[in-house]
Structure formats: structure tokens, C-alpha cells
Write a protein that holds these residues in place. Structure first.
Motif, PDB file in Angstrom:
ATOM      1  N   MET A  34     -14.705  21.234  15.595  1.00 20.88           N
ATOM      2  CA  MET A  34     -15.659  21.415  16.677  1.00 20.88           C
ATOM      3  C   MET A  34     -17.085  21.366  16.116  1.00 20.88           C
ATOM      4  SD  MET A  34     -16.113  24.671  19.236  1.00 20.88           S
ATOM      5  CE  MET A  34     -14.329  24.742  19.483  1.00 20.88           C
ATOM      6  N   LYS A  35     -17.917  20.543  16.733  1.00 22.98           N
ATOM      7  CA  LYS A  35     -19.279  20.369  16.264  1.00 22.98           C
ATOM      8  C   LYS A  35     -20.266  20.935  17.293  1.00 22.98           C
ATOM      9  CE  LYS A  35     -18.144  16.018  13.895  1.00 22.98           C
ATOM     10  NZ  LYS A  35     -18.434  14.560  13.861  1.00 22.98           N
ATOM     11  N   LEU A  36     -21.377  21.429  16.791  1.00 17.13           N
ATOM     12  CA  LEU A  36     -22.424  21.946  17.667  1.00 17.13           C
ATOM     13  C   LEU A  36     -22.934  20.855  18.607  1.00 17.13           C
ATOM     14  CD1 LEU A  36     -24.136  24.480  18.250  1.00 17.13           C
ATOM     15  CD2 LEU A  36     -25.795  23.622  16.587  1.00 17.13           C
ATOM     16  N   GLN A  37     -23.005  19.636  18.093  1.00 18.92           N
ATOM     17  CA  GLN A  37     -23.453  18.512  18.905  1.00 18.92           C
ATOM     18  C   GLN A  37     -22.534  18.303  20.114  1.00 18.92           C
ATOM     19  OE1 GLN A  37     -22.635  14.456  17.567  1.00 18.92           O
ATOM     20  NE2 GLN A  37     -24.828  14.008  17.733  1.00 18.92           N
ATOM     21  N   GLN A  38     -21.229  18.467  19.912  1.00 21.06           N
ATOM     22  CA  GLN A  38     -20.287  18.291  21.019  1.00 21.06           C
ATOM     23  C   GLN A  38     -20.521  19.340  22.105  1.00 21.06           C
ATOM     24  OE1 GLN A  38     -16.742  18.608  18.624  1.00 21.06           O
ATOM     25  NE2 GLN A  38     -16.444  16.376  18.531  1.00 21.06           N
ATOM     26  N   LEU A  39     -20.755  20.575  21.683  1.00 16.90           N
ATOM     27  CA  LEU A  39     -21.028  21.636  22.656  1.00 16.90           C
ATOM     28  C   LEU A  39     -22.313  21.346  23.431  1.00 16.90           C
ATOM     29  CD1 LEU A  39     -20.151  24.831  20.572  1.00 16.90           C
ATOM     30  CD2 LEU A  39     -18.701  23.591  22.204  1.00 16.90           C
ATOM     31  N   ARG A  40     -23.318  20.811  22.739  1.00 14.89           N
ATOM     32  CA  ARG A  40     -24.568  20.479  23.421  1.00 14.89           C
ATOM     33  C   ARG A  40     -24.347  19.367  24.439  1.00 14.89           C
ATOM     34  NH1 ARG A  40     -29.371  22.148  22.706  1.00 14.89           N
ATOM     35  NH2 ARG A  40     -28.926  23.039  20.644  1.00 14.89           N
ATOM     36  N   TYR A  41     -23.539  18.381  24.094  1.00 15.31           N
ATOM     37  CA  TYR A  41     -23.255  17.302  25.034  1.00 15.31           C
ATOM     38  C   TYR A  41     -22.562  17.839  26.291  1.00 15.31           C
ATOM     39  CZ  TYR A  41     -24.388  13.733  21.513  1.00 15.31           C
ATOM     40  OH  TYR A  41     -25.022  12.923  20.592  1.00 15.31           O
ATOM     41  N   GLU A  52     -19.532  27.743  29.805  1.00 14.52           N
ATOM     42  CA  GLU A  52     -20.250  29.023  29.742  1.00 14.52           C
ATOM     43  C   GLU A  52     -20.385  29.502  28.303  1.00 14.52           C
ATOM     44  OE1 GLU A  52     -19.990  33.609  31.492  1.00 14.52           O
ATOM     45  OE2 GLU A  52     -18.531  32.093  32.124  1.00 14.52           O
ATOM     46  N   LEU A  53     -19.295  29.414  27.540  1.00 19.74           N
ATOM     47  CA  LEU A  53     -19.341  29.829  26.133  1.00 19.74           C
ATOM     48  C   LEU A  53     -20.229  28.895  25.308  1.00 19.74           C
ATOM     49  CD1 LEU A  53     -15.595  30.775  25.609  1.00 19.74           C
ATOM     50  CD2 LEU A  53     -17.545  32.347  25.619  1.00 19.74           C
ATOM     51  N   ALA A  54     -20.201  27.605  25.639  1.00 20.15           N
ATOM     52  CA  ALA A  54     -21.057  26.645  24.928  1.00 20.15           C
ATOM     53  C   ALA A  54     -22.530  27.011  25.127  1.00 20.15           C
ATOM     54  CB  ALA A  54     -20.789  25.226  25.412  1.00 20.15           C
ATOM     55  N   GLY A  55     -22.871  27.403  26.360  1.00 23.06           N
ATOM     56  CA  GLY A  55     -24.248  27.818  26.631  1.00 23.06           C
ATOM     57  C   GLY A  55     -24.657  29.007  25.790  1.00 23.06           C
ATOM     58  N   MET A 109     -33.209  28.988  36.243  1.00 22.41           N
ATOM     59  CA  MET A 109     -33.709  28.374  35.001  1.00 22.41           C
ATOM     60  C   MET A 109     -33.648  29.361  33.842  1.00 22.41           C
ATOM     61  SD  MET A 109     -37.113  26.345  36.303  1.00 22.41           S
ATOM     62  CE  MET A 109     -37.074  25.319  37.780  1.00 22.41           C
ATOM     63  N   VAL A 110     -34.059  30.597  34.101  1.00 24.81           N
ATOM     64  CA  VAL A 110     -34.058  31.609  33.044  1.00 24.81           C
ATOM     65  C   VAL A 110     -32.630  32.034  32.724  1.00 24.81           C
ATOM     66  CG1 VAL A 110     -34.846  33.915  32.391  1.00 24.81           C
ATOM     67  CG2 VAL A 110     -36.372  32.375  33.625  1.00 24.81           C
ATOM     68  N   SER A 111     -31.812  32.175  33.761  1.00 26.44           N
ATOM     69  CA  SER A 111     -30.424  32.560  33.555  1.00 26.44           C
ATOM     70  C   SER A 111     -29.693  31.548  32.678  1.00 26.44           C
ATOM     71  CB  SER A 111     -29.713  32.699  34.909  1.00 26.44           C
ATOM     72  OG  SER A 111     -28.357  33.040  34.745  1.00 26.44           O
ATOM     73  N   GLU A 112     -30.025  30.264  32.844  1.00 29.04           N
ATOM     74  CA  GLU A 112     -29.365  29.198  32.077  1.00 29.04           C
ATOM     75  C   GLU A 112     -30.043  28.935  30.740  1.00 29.04           C
ATOM     76  OE1 GLU A 112     -29.339  25.853  34.682  1.00 29.04           O
ATOM     77  OE2 GLU A 112     -27.627  26.580  35.847  1.00 29.04           O
ATOM     78  N   GLY A 113     -31.189  29.588  30.495  1.00 27.87           N
ATOM     79  CA  GLY A 113     -31.851  29.422  29.219  1.00 27.87           C
ATOM     80  C   GLY A 113     -32.806  28.253  29.140  1.00 27.87           C
TER      81      GLY A 113
END
Length: 322
Positions: free
Chosen positions: A1-8, A68-71, A137-141
Motif C-alpha cells: 500500500m502506497k501513500l500515493q494510492q490513498l491520495r488518489y 474515511e481512513l485514507a483522509g 471544507m474544514v471537516s474534510e481538511g
């Protein structure tokens, strides 16, 4: 698992499952994003997105939990970067503020002007929207602070810090009958009204006041923008009801602002901050410039309190009035 994948995965959901738009925002290729999402799904053994051909159609139940966890993971990574940046240079960074037109136009200019003088290397980003959009917007970061009056309480992951109280005035042309005599709700209700859209700038208190007197105001036009309301008052469409802070004595000298604070309950503007946000020194400074009673110790205590317990910290406090 890569951080890039979670961002995508996270960014695709933010772009309404539009992989092409996601690729443009991340300056990468659409096939590359699709491939990485497939590789992540293969590794996890579940589908994150349901598909119709090559198109993503919805987030699966398992995908909702993963997104949700990726966020949370991505926000934690950002916090790590902020910690490093704080220790390397506390005067550099960025600050994203989500707010309404009234706050951006009439309250924040002085605060931001002072802030920029002290922190010229902090990039400021201001986003406007409805109170609910701002809170989300703030809730989602995607923003650091939400500054508004309505809807923040709908998001349980936000800490709410009261900034100041404000009330309303009735805007009329010079020579209007409401300029003289005692202003009452009954007299106001006799005229067509131009005021805020429901959900904006304390509109609920306005509606409650008329309802309590069994009055039905003739609202002929609503807008989210105080300046738009003033424009249509000038055109003779009706009388305006706006936040008192939205009246400029010079620019609005052709209109008369009749104090209406005795007719309506005052409203409180708050700052919403996502619980768990890493607060940099300049962020505390910005909050204190907007609301001097919100010093660093007070903000830290509120952020450390349990959900909604931060309200106990502000019981009995005398807020400034704008």
C-alpha cells in the motif's frame, strides 16, 4: 500500500468520481490513477469503487470506510510536514480560510492586513461558500478555519470557538417612512423585504422574530451577498435587512441604516477548527487577532476538550459586539 494510492482514492471521491478531473488537479495521467486504484483494490481484496465499464459509479460500503481512513492518514501526513516546518521556520507556511461574503468583505480585511504584515511568507487562501459548504471544507481538511454564523454545529468533528456577537439593521433610502418613529416588526412587515438566503448570516433569527409575533414578512428577494441586497434596495425593490457590520458609512451614505437590534436576537460568529488539527504559531496568532479573548491557552483547551465540551469553556464569557 502506497501513500500515493490513498491520495488518489481520496481525491477521486472529492472530484465526484471524475478520474479525468482528478488527474488534472494532481497534474498526472488518468490511466495512472486508474491503475494505482486497481492495484490498491487488488492488494486489499475489495472494491473501493463500483464501475460501469471504465467509469466509476459509486463508492462501495467497504470503500466508504477506506476513504474515511485514507483522509485521516493524509491529514496525519500533512501534520507531520507541518511539525517539521514549524521547527524549521515558524513564519512560513499556508493558511486556508473558508468563510462567507459578509465576513470576507467586512470583518476580515483588517485582520488579514495586520496578519500579512507580521507573516509575509505565509500564503493565505480564502474560499467562500454557504455556511454548510464552509464547515464541510474544514471537516474534510481542505481548509484550516471556517468562519461563519450558521451550520458549524452540524459537524461533530469541529471545535467551535465563539468570536463576537452582532445584530441587524434595516436599510432604507433617505426619506423613507421607517427613518422616523419607533421601529417595530409590525412596521417592517408592511414593506417588501430584501434579505439573506436562509442559512446565511443569522437568517434563522430573523425568521423566528417574525414568527413569534405571528407576522408573515413579504420577502421579495434573498441573496447571500450583503452588497447585492444593498443594490436592490437602491433600485427600490424593498427595504433591506442586513448585518450591521455590513454597512459602510462612506460607500452606503445614500442609504439610512436604522438600528434593529431590539427586534432580533443577536447572532454569534464562530471559528470552526477540525479536532486534531496541528495548530502552527501563526494560526493561533490569526485567531487571536480576529477574537482577542481566544488566546493560545484558550484555543488549546478547547481543542483538547471532548466533542461539544468546549462550549463549557465559554459559558458566561462577554463576547465583543460588532
Amino acid at each position: 500500500m502506497k501513500l500515493q494510492q490513498l491520495r488518489y482514492v481520496w481525491e477521486v471521491t472529492r472530484h465526484q468520481l471524475n478520474v479525468s478531473a482528478t488527474a488534472q488537479s494532481l497534474f498526472t495521467s488518468q490511466p495512472g490513477i486508474s491503475k494505482q486504484i486497481r492495484l490498491l483494490e487488488d492488494e486489499l481484496g475489495v472494491e473501493i469503487f463500483a464501475r460501469s465499464g471504465k467509469h466509476l459509479t459509486r463508492v462501495t460500503p467497504a470503500g466508504e470506510a477506506i476513504v474515511e481512513l485514507a483522509g485521516k492518514v493524509l491529514r496525519t501526513v500533512d501534520d507531520i510536514k507541518h511539525v517539521a516546518q514549524e521547527h524549521s521556520d515558524e513564519r512560513r507556511g499556508s493558511l486556508a480560510i473558508a468563510t462567507t461574503h459578509t465576513q470576507a468583505r467586512y470583518v476580515l480585511p483588517g485582520v488579514i492586513g495586520e496578519f500579512r504584515q507580521k507573516y509575509p511568507d505565509v500564503a493565505l487562501h480564502m474560499q467562500q461558500g454557504t455556511p454548510k459548504q464552509i464547515a464541510q471544507m474544514v471537516s474534510e481538511g481542505t481548509a484550516d478555519f471556517a468562519i461563519c454564523t450558521e451550520s458549524l454545529e452540524l459537524f461533530n468533528d469541529l471545535v467551535l470557538l465563539p468570536c463576537y456577537r452582532w445584530n441587524r439593521c434595516v436599510l432604507v433610502p433617505k426619506g423613507h417612512p421607517l427613518v422616523t418613529g419607533k421601529l417595530t416588526l409590525e412596521r417592517v412587515a408592511e414593506h417588501p423585504l430584501v434579505t439573506y438566503v436562509f442559512g446565511f448570516t443569522g437568517r434563522s433569527q430573523l425568521d423566528d422574530a417574525f414568527k413569534s409575533r405571528d407576522l408573515t414578512p413579504n420577502v421579495v428577494l434573498t441573496a447571500a451577498d450583503s452588497d447585492v441586497i444593498k443594490t436592490y434596495v437602491r433600485l427600490g425593490l424593498g427595504i433591506g435587512i442586513v448585518a450591521h457590520m455590513a454597512v459602510d458609512p462612506v460607500a452606503d451614505s445614500d442609504l439610512v441604516a436604522v438600528d434593529a437590534s431590539h427586534l432580533f436576537q443577536s447572532s454569534t460568529t464562530k471559528i470552526g477548527i477540525r479536532r486534531g488539527t496541528f495548530m502552527r504559531t501563526y494560526m493561533y496568532d490569526f485567531v487571536k487577532r480576529l477574537a482577542p479573548h481566544l488566546d493560545r491557552d484558550t484555543v488549546e483547551a478547547a481543542l483538547a476538550a471532548g466533542p461539544r465540551h468546549e462550549a463549557e469553556l465559554f459559558k458566561g464569557i462577554q463576547l465583543p459586539v460588532l
